[in-house]
Design a protein around this motif. Structure first.
Motif, mmCIF file in Angstrom:
data_model
loop_
_atom_site.group_PDB
_atom_site.id
_atom_site.type_symbol
_atom_site.label_atom_id
_atom_site.label_comp_id
_atom_site.label_asym_id
_atom_site.label_seq_id
_atom_site.Cartn_x
_atom_site.Cartn_y
_atom_site.Cartn_z
ATOM 1 N N ILE A 171 0.723 -1.430 -0.032
ATOM 2 C CA ILE A 171 -0.269 0.029 0.192
ATOM 3 C C ILE A 171 1.268 1.242 -0.062
ATOM 4 C CG2 ILE A 171 -1.912 1.218 0.969
ATOM 5 C CD1 ILE A 171 -2.635 -1.791 2.858
ATOM 6 N N LEU A 172 1.822 1.490 1.425
ATOM 7 C CA LEU A 172 2.246 1.820 0.999
ATOM 8 C C LEU A 172 3.986 2.707 0.025
ATOM 9 C CD1 LEU A 172 3.583 2.009 5.269
ATOM 10 C CD2 LEU A 172 1.402 3.188 4.324
ATOM 11 N N GLY A 173 4.410 1.613 -0.810
ATOM 12 C CA GLY A 173 5.368 1.646 -1.574
ATOM 13 C C GLY A 173 6.893 2.280 -0.519
ATOM 14 N N PHE A 174 7.227 2.828 -0.995
ATOM 15 C CA PHE A 174 8.516 4.181 -0.478
ATOM 16 C C PHE A 174 9.318 4.778 -1.462
ATOM 17 C CE2 PHE A 174 9.744 0.161 -3.108
ATOM 18 C CZ PHE A 174 10.688 0.886 -4.207
ATOM 19 N N THR A 175 9.761 5.269 -0.731
ATOM 20 C CA THR A 175 11.271 6.511 -1.412
ATOM 21 C C THR A 175 12.289 6.190 -1.844
ATOM 22 O OG1 THR A 175 12.153 7.416 0.679
ATOM 23 C CG2 THR A 175 8.905 8.409 0.634
ATOM 24 N N GLY A 176 12.606 7.130 -2.665
ATOM 25 C CA GLY A 176 14.584 6.840 -2.926
ATOM 26 C C GLY A 176 14.995 7.833 -1.926
ATOM 27 N N VAL A 177 16.257 7.506 -2.440
ATOM 28 C CA VAL A 177 17.084 8.790 -1.672
ATOM 29 C C VAL A 177 17.071 10.078 -1.230
ATOM 30 C CG1 VAL A 177 19.066 6.745 -1.717
ATOM 31 C CG2 VAL A 177 19.318 8.729 -3.224
ATOM 32 N N GLU A 178 16.406 10.948 -2.935
ATOM 33 C CA GLU A 178 15.999 12.199 -2.568
ATOM 34 C C GLU A 178 14.707 11.843 -1.539
ATOM 35 O OE1 GLU A 178 17.737 14.285 -3.483
ATOM 36 O OE2 GLU A 178 19.439 12.423 -4.345
ATOM 37 N N ASP A 179 14.283 11.417 -1.131
ATOM 38 C CA ASP A 179 12.756 11.294 -0.433
ATOM 39 C C ASP A 179 11.617 11.614 -1.184
ATOM 40 O OD1 ASP A 179 11.608 10.435 2.323
ATOM 41 O OD2 ASP A 179 11.945 13.078 2.919
ATOM 42 N N ARG A 180 11.621 11.137 -2.055
ATOM 43 C CA ARG A 180 10.311 10.734 -3.284
ATOM 44 C C ARG A 180 10.176 9.876 -3.699
ATOM 45 N NH1 ARG A 180 10.474 16.379 -6.182
ATOM 46 N NH2 ARG A 180 8.460 15.146 -5.970
ATOM 47 N N MET A 192 1.666 15.721 -3.087
ATOM 48 C CA MET A 192 1.300 16.385 -1.930
ATOM 49 C C MET A 192 1.776 16.067 -0.679
ATOM 50 S SD MET A 192 -2.400 14.213 0.168
ATOM 51 C CE MET A 192 -3.294 14.646 1.483
ATOM 52 N N LEU A 193 2.942 14.799 -0.505
ATOM 53 C CA LEU A 193 2.899 15.099 0.593
ATOM 54 C C LEU A 193 4.644 15.312 0.649
ATOM 55 C CD1 LEU A 193 3.130 10.693 0.310
ATOM 56 C CD2 LEU A 193 2.293 12.364 2.926
ATOM 57 N N ALA A 194 5.009 15.427 -0.048
ATOM 58 C CA ALA A 194 7.072 16.447 -0.592
ATOM 59 C C ALA A 194 6.974 17.199 -0.058
ATOM 60 C CB ALA A 194 7.129 15.732 -2.219
ATOM 61 N N GLY A 195 5.975 18.353 -0.363
ATOM 62 C CA GLY A 195 6.402 19.459 -0.135
ATOM 63 C C GLY A 195 7.046 20.605 -0.506
ATOM 64 N N VAL A 196 7.654 21.731 0.205
ATOM 65 C CA VAL A 196 8.787 22.774 -1.454
ATOM 66 C C VAL A 196 9.107 23.052 -0.650
ATOM 67 C CG1 VAL A 196 8.720 24.676 -2.651
ATOM 68 C CG2 VAL A 196 5.928 23.344 -2.148
ATOM 69 N N PRO A 197 10.561 22.838 -0.807
ATOM 70 C CA PRO A 197 12.144 23.119 0.042
ATOM 71 C C PRO A 197 12.200 24.768 -0.110
ATOM 72 C CG PRO A 197 12.603 21.416 -2.505
ATOM 73 C CD PRO A 197 11.005 22.500 -2.533
ATOM 74 N N GLY A 198 12.937 25.424 1.447
ATOM 75 C CA GLY A 198 13.028 26.683 0.981
ATOM 76 C C GLY A 198 14.494 26.523 0.792
ATOM 77 N N SER A 199 14.725 28.142 1.259
ATOM 78 C CA SER A 199 16.501 28.485 0.605
ATOM 79 C C SER A 199 16.780 29.791 1.121
ATOM 80 C CB SER A 199 16.325 29.124 -0.816
ATOM 81 O OG SER A 199 15.947 30.308 -0.778
ATOM 82 N N ARG A 200 17.893 29.352 2.201
ATOM 83 C CA ARG A 200 18.541 30.485 3.132
ATOM 84 C C ARG A 200 20.070 30.727 2.545
ATOM 85 N NH1 ARG A 200 21.060 27.700 7.512
ATOM 86 N NH2 ARG A 200 21.751 25.709 6.972
ATOM 87 N N ARG A 201 20.791 32.231 3.262
ATOM 88 C CA ARG A 201 21.354 32.903 2.620
ATOM 89 C C ARG A 201 22.938 32.990 3.978
ATOM 90 N NH1 ARG A 201 22.658 35.671 -1.482
ATOM 91 N NH2 ARG A 201 20.146 36.533 -1.484
ATOM 92 N N VAL A 202 24.284 31.677 3.477
ATOM 93 C CA VAL A 202 24.582 32.161 4.299
ATOM 94 C C VAL A 202 26.205 32.914 3.877
ATOM 95 C CG1 VAL A 202 23.867 29.770 5.479
ATOM 96 C CG2 VAL A 202 25.281 29.506 3.540
#
Length: 586
Positions: A171-180, A192-202
């Motif tokens: 049912i669940l399946g699985f994700t890869g190393v990139e969490d997809r 729906m599950l993945a979300g959207v990455p953010g960013s920051r300046r360092v």
């Protein structure tokens, strides 16, 4: 002869020649103009337009890095976590900076569980960036950091964890190393599950280490949680019962699906063989196959109740209409259809109870191919259910214009067409829900169930419940489907497997049933592929699996019994009945 006197540099006659005055002035003017241009450019860049120089300077030390979003959780209908992302670390290197001593290389390789030669090969790469190990446990990553090795860096990532292991893997399946998402619900609902990455300046130093967190450019948006229709308790019961049945009957594979008869929601879905999504080393294709949704098979006698329902609903037969089964033989063209036992004259209800091929064919041949096809089509055969699940199969239901009489005959008892197990389970909703066919859902429904369509009348559905209760009782083909305290109804199926265009002596054993009959709550469909321990009839192989799952699930859900508790009677005594328990014809 006397040599001429040598000419010194300061007495060179060429130097005595006078140059034009304009040439000196031209050089002077050019130098002054160049100096003025440089001064003006420097003043412009430093005084008026200093963004360019600042950008160039910042490019040496300022970086914009991605901030990963946390993948949403997957839960069962009761909020129990089925899949969650846990923080891990990835170790990477800048090969040009990674100058490790042999001792350091050995220590790092041991922590990363790598061969030293493999580690050295990666560190001599011509690339600017190489991963050494992905998704490392935080405690190991801390030990790597404690080595303080030049050119070796870390970054935070997430790894999916499945607390139930192999119980709900398909049912669940699985994700890869990139969490997809790669399989199952993880893939179907990845956006729906993945979300959207953010960013920051360092600000980083020359070794690539972050020395200052300047600002957040865009905060990450975590993925949404997903609540499945699955009940974790029933899922485990189904998984355990199926695993034991496949082992006991030495079967090639098996599958089971449990539906909520009130809503059409999938409460459990299990396959065997299965796999552990937390450890996917050495996976095979057989382990990954979700047979409930992606595999098709000929359903055999489990289709006979639909022919009876069509006949009753159209007014051509009643449950008590007599049908001559002609001692278990019927010839159509060059083919002869057989029953496993000779029954003679049977009512329509007994045709289903005894699973007579001949009786079913006689009923079916009173309809045109178009009428039968339209009814099968209305039940959802030959089309995907639209679950959005990867690899969902549609099954096979040919155009009725191509049906020959013998093909129409065999389709009436489940040969010559193919279905998935979840299609078959869904079709039985028409018996459990007074003729209404609901859409099936893998996601928990917050409100009332979606509207279905009326396929047969409520009166026909109630008559069919009584007939199917006979089939699961002593004298029918599935007395082993009985449950203490509950009335059950259902139908067995046993079909030869089709391989290379020919039927073989390999079998698919199945049973689809529901309980309690007075107010159906659960529909359970079971399929066992190639049982080889001596029994292959659905009543002996698949029906006991139904009983084990349905009994435990009904009690887990708190469904009140609708029958008095009494010892199970699996078959009438031979001396009293004069025959043996019925077996479905194939």
């Amino acid at each position: 002869m006397k040599k001429p006197a040598p000419v010194t540099l300061n007495h060179n006659p060429l130097l005595r020649r006078e140059l034009p005055a304009w040439r000196a002035r031209l050089v002077l003017v050019g130098l002054l103009a160049g100096s003025c241009a440089l001064v003006a450019r420097a003043a412009w860049l430093q005084g008026f337009n200093n963004e360019f120089l600042q950008a160039k300077g910042e490019s040496r030390y300022a970086r914009v890095i991605e901030v990963p979003a946390t993948r949403g959780r997957i839960t069962d209908r009761n909020g129990e976590v089925l899949a969650v992302s846990t923080p891990v670390r990835s170790i990477w290197a800048i090969p040009a900076d990674a100058r490790l001593s042999p001792a350091d290389a050995r220590a790092l390789a041991a922590l990363l569980e790598m061969d030293v030669a493999e580690l050295n090969d990666r560190l001599v790469s011509a690339r600017d960036f190489v991963y050494l190990r992905r998704q490392l446990a935080p405690e190991i990553a801390e030990k790597v950091a404690a080595l303080k090795l030049p050119g070796i860096h870390q970054q935070q990532e997430y790894r999916r964890y499945y607390p139930g292991g192999e119980t709900a893997a398909h049912i669940l399946g699985f994700t890869g190393v990139e969490d997809r998402g790669q399989e199952g619900v993880e893939l179907a609902y990845d956006r729906m599950l993945a979300g959207v990455p953010g960013s920051r300046r360092v600000i980083k130093d020359r070794r690539g280490q972050i020395v200052e967190d300047v600002e957040s450019i865009r905060p990450p948006r975590d993925g949404d949680d997903l609540a499945l229709s699955i009940d974790g308790r029933i899922q485990y019961l189904a998984y355990a019962a199926l695993r034991e049945a496949v082992r006991a009957h030495k079967a090639k594979a098996g599958a089971v699906v449990v539906l909520d008869a009130r809503t059409g929601e999938v409460l459990a879905l299990a396959n065997a063989p299965t796999y552990n999504p937390n450890n996917r080393a050495n996976l095979s294709g057989a382990q990954l196959r979700n047979r409930v949704i992606t595999d098709t098979f000929e359903p055999g006698s489990t289709l006979k109740p639909f022919v009876a329902a069509l006949a009753i609903d159209r007014g051509k037969f009643t449950a008590d209409s007599p049908i001559d089964t002609e001692q278990g033989r019927l010839t159509i063209g060059r083919a002869t259809i057989h029953d496993t036992s000779r029954h003679g004259m049977l009512t329509l209800a007994q045709v289903v109870q005894k699973s007579s091929n001949v009786g079913t064919v006689k009923v079916a041949m009173t309809f045109s191919p178009q009428e039968m096809w339209a009814f099968y089509d209305a039940l959802g055969f030959g089309a995907p259910l639209g679950l959005g699940f990867p690899g969902e199969a549609a099954g096979r239901l040919r155009d009725p214009k191509t049906w020959r009489p013998i093909e129409q005959a065999t389709m009436s008892y489940g040969h010559g067409l193919s279905v998935t197990l979840i299609q078959l389970a869904r079709a039985y909703l028409v018996f459990a829900r007074d003729g209404e066919l609901l859409p099936v859902s893998l996601v928990r429904q917050a409100g009332p169930p979606k509207a279905g369509k009326q396929v047969i009348s409520p009166q026909t559905a109630r008559q069919m419940r009584a007939i199917l209760e006979m089939a699961a009782a002593p004298g029918g083909t599935a007395p082993k489907a009985q449950i203490p305290g509950y009335r059950v109804a259902g139908k067995t199926g046993t079909a030869h497997k089709l391989e290379g265009g020919r039927y073989t002596d390999k079998y698919v054993s199945s049973f689809v049933g529901f309980a309690p009959v007075s107010a159906p709550r659960l529909i359970v469909a079971v399929m066992i592929d190639e049982p080889s321990a001596g029994q292959h009839y659905g009543g002996a192989v698949a029906a006991p699996v139904f009983a084990r799952i349905a009994e435990s699930a009904l009690r887990a859900l708190g469904v009140a019994p609708d029958a008095p508790l009494k010892p199970l009677q699996l078959a009438r005594p031979a001396h009293a009945a004069g025959d043996t328990p019925a077996r479905e014809a194939m």
